[in-house]
Write a protein that holds these residues in place. Structure first.
Motif, PDB file in Angstrom:
ATOM      1  N   ASN A 192      12.598 -29.557  -3.397  1.00 48.06           N
ATOM      2  CA  ASN A 192      12.423 -29.277  -1.964  1.00 48.06           C
ATOM      3  C   ASN A 192      11.038 -29.585  -1.424  1.00 48.06           C
ATOM      4  O   ASN A 192      10.625 -29.012  -0.419  1.00 48.06           O
ATOM      5  CB  ASN A 192      12.737 -27.804  -1.653  1.00 48.06           C
ATOM      6  CG  ASN A 192      14.233 -27.580  -1.572  1.00 48.06           C
ATOM      7  OD1 ASN A 192      14.974 -28.512  -1.254  1.00 48.06           O
ATOM      8  ND2 ASN A 192      14.662 -26.377  -1.872  1.00 48.06           N
ATOM      9  N   THR A 193      10.302 -30.458  -2.075  1.00 44.13           N
ATOM     10  CA  THR A 193       9.007 -30.847  -1.503  1.00 44.13           C
ATOM     11  C   THR A 193       9.227 -32.034  -0.570  1.00 44.13           C
ATOM     12  O   THR A 193      10.160 -32.808  -0.732  1.00 44.13           O
ATOM     13  CB  THR A 193       7.984 -31.265  -2.586  1.00 44.13           C
ATOM     14  OG1 THR A 193       8.596 -32.259  -3.399  1.00 44.13           O
ATOM     15  CG2 THR A 193       7.538 -30.100  -3.421  1.00 44.13           C
ATOM     16  N   ALA A 253       9.753 -32.938   6.216  1.00 47.66           N
ATOM     17  CA  ALA A 253      10.332 -31.643   5.819  1.00 47.66           C
ATOM     18  C   ALA A 253      11.469 -31.260   6.770  1.00 47.66           C
ATOM     19  O   ALA A 253      11.412 -31.555   7.973  1.00 47.66           O
ATOM     20  CB  ALA A 253       9.254 -30.571   5.837  1.00 47.66           C
ATOM     21  N   GLU A 267       4.770 -23.981   5.751  1.00 52.74           N
ATOM     22  CA  GLU A 267       5.317 -24.944   4.792  1.00 52.74           C
ATOM     23  C   GLU A 267       4.198 -25.516   3.920  1.00 52.74           C
ATOM     24  O   GLU A 267       4.344 -25.648   2.715  1.00 52.74           O
ATOM     25  CB  GLU A 267       6.018 -26.095   5.534  1.00 52.74           C
ATOM     26  CG  GLU A 267       7.326 -25.708   6.215  1.00 52.74           C
ATOM     27  CD  GLU A 267       8.441 -25.447   5.233  1.00 52.74           C
ATOM     28  OE1 GLU A 267       8.788 -26.356   4.457  1.00 52.74           O
ATOM     29  OE2 GLU A 267       8.974 -24.316   5.228  1.00 52.74           O
ATOM     30  N   ASN A 270       2.672 -22.858   1.539  1.00 49.80           N
ATOM     31  CA  ASN A 270       3.532 -22.538   0.404  1.00 49.80           C
ATOM     32  C   ASN A 270       3.678 -23.695  -0.576  1.00 49.80           C
ATOM     33  O   ASN A 270       4.475 -23.629  -1.511  1.00 49.80           O
ATOM     34  CB  ASN A 270       4.917 -22.102   0.902  1.00 49.80           C
ATOM     35  CG  ASN A 270       4.851 -20.743   1.579  1.00 49.80           C
ATOM     36  OD1 ASN A 270       3.954 -19.953   1.297  1.00 49.80           O
ATOM     37  ND2 ASN A 270       5.775 -20.483   2.474  1.00 49.80           N
ATOM     38  N   ARG A 272       4.939 -26.683  -0.087  1.00 47.04           N
ATOM     39  CA  ARG A 272       6.185 -27.443  -0.034  1.00 47.04           C
ATOM     40  C   ARG A 272       6.024 -28.820   0.611  1.00 47.04           C
ATOM     41  O   ARG A 272       6.944 -29.612   0.592  1.00 47.04           O
ATOM     42  CB  ARG A 272       7.254 -26.648   0.739  1.00 47.04           C
ATOM     43  CG  ARG A 272       7.859 -25.512  -0.070  1.00 47.04           C
ATOM     44  CD  ARG A 272       9.177 -25.065   0.530  1.00 47.04           C
ATOM     45  NE  ARG A 272       8.957 -24.360   1.771  1.00 47.04           N
ATOM     46  CZ  ARG A 272       8.888 -23.036   1.882  1.00 47.04           C
ATOM     47  NH1 ARG A 272       9.039 -22.292   0.806  1.00 47.04           N
ATOM     48  NH2 ARG A 272       8.717 -22.467   3.043  1.00 47.04           N
TER      49      ARG A 272
ATOM     50  N   ASN B 155      14.800 -23.881   3.748  1.00 49.54           N
ATOM     51  CA  ASN B 155      14.470 -23.369   2.408  1.00 49.54           C
ATOM     52  C   ASN B 155      14.705 -21.858   2.318  1.00 49.54           C
ATOM     53  O   ASN B 155      14.120 -21.190   1.468  1.00 49.54           O
ATOM     54  CB  ASN B 155      13.001 -23.656   2.089  1.00 49.54           C
ATOM     55  CG  ASN B 155      12.741 -25.129   1.929  1.00 49.54           C
ATOM     56  OD1 ASN B 155      13.430 -25.810   1.173  1.00 49.54           O
ATOM     57  ND2 ASN B 155      11.780 -25.648   2.681  1.00 49.54           N
TER      58      ASN B 155
END
Lengths: 429, 315
Positions: A192-193, A253, A267, A270, A272, B155
């Motif tokens: 999920n990056t 993203a 985002e 964190n 990501r 997410n």
């Protein structure tokens, strides 16, 4: 007097009191400032959103120093969050009860100038013998200065050093090709990056200014021609196409269409996303939320082969004086005090921003070394924000944002989106 | 006495005050009720009538507030707003959002109310469920918006659970995708609003006399038949009142939409409320915003009229 008559009289008194209270409340204070009729003691109202964003008591401390230097002037701070300050200022402009001195965003200036709610500072500075050559910039409408940027927050590129290293990218990208390549590699890490983060929320559409148009300005492009919209030019088309290419490559993203600036920062914080364009003001927040995150700051990548100065988007804490103020000379004293070399240095240090006085220099000795690094980038580049001073600039961002969303969603081409946005902008102008 | 009085010359008559009440007390008697009403009337005039009249007045001018000298333009603003495609989108979205929300509130509220009213559950279990089910109603809109933004983040927890359950293979952008955003905000609104129906219907269910069910049992009615022929007719007045109120409230929902999607992506969650807000505080078109607000006011008044008529008919 009978009980009934007494009751009626009591009721009359109560009704009168209620009516009086309403009349007073509805009429409001016709002047936001209060002073004795002799004019000896003046109270200035200063509405802004800065106090809550500065360390506790910092702005009041500066005001206390100002009052000590000007014993006849008392400053009353009216502080609130950015959004409520805006509403308060809009309402004040409409009703002629604006505070004497107001904190302004460049995006509001044109509308207030059109209403003649904020005064012509060019004339006021001239009348009071103020030398404006020391100011870094002034926001003028029709040749008359209406806002002075007190301090500036720049929006450079943040890169997650760990993610870039893992993806095999050794240094922050400096061209669009390098950026695309780095974004693809970071996204390919999985888990999920994403390579880049793009907030396009329509309720707070400043992502258009900070995250999209910044690509155009970084390469020396412009969205205006002779002060009028020019969205279909080569530079804007190329910048928008680049954003579309990033989107199509799947490196942005998820959640962009309703994402706001704070979501973007979250985002990145964190870990990501690999890269984001963001305000320098968020360095401390990111470090506080995720002390383990390693990140670097650099200039926004430019078009391949571009060698000119790089435009860096900025946002200002601007200041203006209300047209309805009865104490414009005293209000100007406060403005010039905030713009003076030492006070402006102090304020920019407190806010982690860059000064609005050419001679001021923020003190980075106790700050993160990144600030000094970005100050160097800032001085090497050009502050660029073409939305400052435009009419209904938030709506312009929203118009463009809607068209960009349609393009990214595959509903229309880049050229159609820009044509439609151009038509909307022309109508707004 | 009466003959004497009649024969006496007019100028020698006793003065009237002996028999007629003085003027001031009569005025007092007439005026007193109005004086009692005056504070309320004053409040209504200042807080309701004046603002409404001002907004209606604004809707007939070219632009107001930002323009110091507005000009009367008749119905031009109404033509502009009604022919704006985004306004029509907002009407459609509001209709969908309201229709689905109210229907779901009703069905969910009734289902949960019946469960909480069931004799099959112990009182403690009922109390626990009642507390849990009523929770969404206790949160403010801001909390609900933040909560669901986090849950529905690509997410976020929802995607995680759905992926873990094998129901999706790729994260869904619930609030950011034009395909799902309107359904997502409608779902959030349903979640936030059903407890109000549940609590009201539960009170209604508890008020239905047991002998009606006993009579139905004696007549050989099964569960669904009892529900259709006893429960629903008994709850009908509550259901209709609640539905009308919910329609009025839901059409005016602003905060939830603004804090979750802002009317986007593109304009798939644009509602009449967000459309009006943007006209006023983003475009500074206060006259057009007033026009849009007047249209919403007329629609709300129609609903309110239906509600009041229904209430009167009930009484």
């Amino acid at each position: 007097m009978s009980n009934g008559a007494r009751a009626v009289r009591g009721l009359l008194v109560a009704t009168g009191a209620v009516a009086l209270a309403f009349t007073t409340a509805c009429s409001g204070s016709s002047s936001p400032s209060s002073s004795s009729s002799s004019g000896e003691k003046v109270t200035l109202e200063f509405a802004q959103w800065w106090e809550p964003e500065l360390p506790d008591g910092a702005l009041q401390g500066i005001m206390n120093d100002f009052q000590a230097a000007n014993p006849n002037i008392t400053v009353k701070l009216l502080s609130g969050p950015y959004a409520s300050t805006k509403e308060q200022v809009v309402a004040g402009a409409a009703s002629g009860t604006m505070s004497d001195v107001v904190g302004l965003d460049g995006a509001w200036v044109s509308d207030f100038a059109k209403q003649n709610a904020i005064t012509d500072l060019t004339a006021l500075m001239k009348d009071n013998g103020y030398d404006d050559s020391q100011l870094v910039s002034q926001v003028a409408i029709d040749g008359k200065t209406r806002m002075i940027p007190v301090i500036n927050f720049v929006y450079p590129m943040f890169t997650n050093t760990d993610l870039l290293t893992q993806a095999g990218v050794s240094a922050p990208p400096s061209t669009r090709t390098e950026f695309m390549d780095a974004a693809k590699k970071v996204t390919a890490l999985g888990n999920n990056t994403a390579g880049w983060v793009l907030p396009l929320s329509l309720d707070a559409p400043n992502g258009v200014q900070n995250d999209v148009m910044s690509w155009v300005w970084a390469s020396g492009g412009s969205m205006l021609k002779d002060g009028k919209p020019d969205l279909t030019n080569k530079a804007v088309t190329s910048g928008t196409q680049f954003v579309k290419d990033l989107w199509d490559a799947g490196v942005v993203a998820q959640g962009s269409f309703t994402m706001k600036e704070q979501d973007k920062v979250e985002e990145f914080t964190n870990g990501r996303v690999g890269m984001m364009i963001d305000s320098l003001a968020h360095i401390n927040l990111i470090k506080k939320e995720n002390p383990a995150l390693k990140f670097a700051i650099s200039a926004i990548p430019a078009e391949d082969g571009y060698t000119g100065p790089r435009g860096i988007p900025y946002a200002s804490w601007g200041i203006g004086i209300a047209e309805n103020s009865k104490h414009k000379a005293e209000a100007l004293k406060l403005v010039t005090y905030l713009m003076s070399k030492d006070v402006n240095s102090k304020l920019s240090t407190l806010a982690n921003a860059f000064p609005g006085n050419k001679e001021s220099k923020p003190d980075f000795s106790n700050s993160d070394p990144l600030f000094q690094q970005v100050f160097d980038i800032y001085k090497a580049g050009t502050p660029a924000n073409e939305f400052v001073g435009l009419p209904v600039s938030e709506q312009l961002m929203r118009d463009y944002g809607e068209q960009l969303q349609l393009t990214l969603n595959g509903d229309e081409s880049v050229s159609d989106a820009l044509k439609n946005a151009q038509a909307k902008w022309v109508a707004e102008f | 006495m009466s003959a004497l009085a009649q024969s006496a010359p007019l100028s020698h008559r006793d003065p009237a005050p002996t028999y007629r009440r003085p003027l001031w007390p009569r005025v007092q008697r007439i005026v007193t009720p109005y004086l009692y009403l005056l504070p309320t009337v004053l409040l209504l005039v200042v807080l309701m009538l004046v603002p409404i009249a001002m907004v209606v007045g604004y809707s007939f001018q070219d632009n107001v507030i930002t323009n110091p000298n507005p000009v009367f333009v008749g119905l031009a603003n109404y033509g502009t707003v009604l022919s704006d495609p985004v306004f029509l989108t907002a009407v459609k979205n509001t209709a969908y959002f309201t229709g689905v929300s109210v229907a779901a509130h009703m069905v969910l509220g009734l289902a949960f109310a019946m469960m909480l009213n069931s004799p099959l559950l112990a009182n403690r279990t009922k109390a626990l469920f009642r507390t849990v089910y009523v929770l969404p109603w206790l949160f403010t809109v801001a909390i609900i918006a933040v909560l669901w933004r986090m849950l529905l983040n690509p997410n976020g927890v929802v995607n995680y659970l759905l992926t873990a359950a094998g129901l999706i293979t790729k994260n869904v952008e619930w609030l950011a995708s034009p395909d799902t955003a309107l359904h997502a905000v409608t779902f959030i609104n349903i979640w936030a609003g059903y407890p109000f129906f549940m609590v009201s219907l539960l009170a209604g269910l508890q008020g239905i006399p047991k002998d009606l069910y006993e009579a139905a049992t004696v007549d050989g009615a099964n569960g669904p038949q009892k529900f259709r022929n006893v429960t629903l007719p008994q709850l009908r007045p509550i259901i209709i009142s609640m539905a009308l109120l919910d329609i009025i409230w839901t059409t005016q929902q602003f905060a939830l939409i603004w804090m979750t999607t802002g009317g986007g992506p593109i304009n798939v969650t644009e509602m009449l409320s967000t459309f009006t807000y943007k006209l006023a505080f983003s475009s500074y078109e206060f006259a057009l915003a007033s026009t849009s607000a007047v249209i919403v006011l007329v629609l709300s008044m129609l609903l309110a009229f239906v509600y009041v008529r229904y209430q009167r008919a009930r009484d």
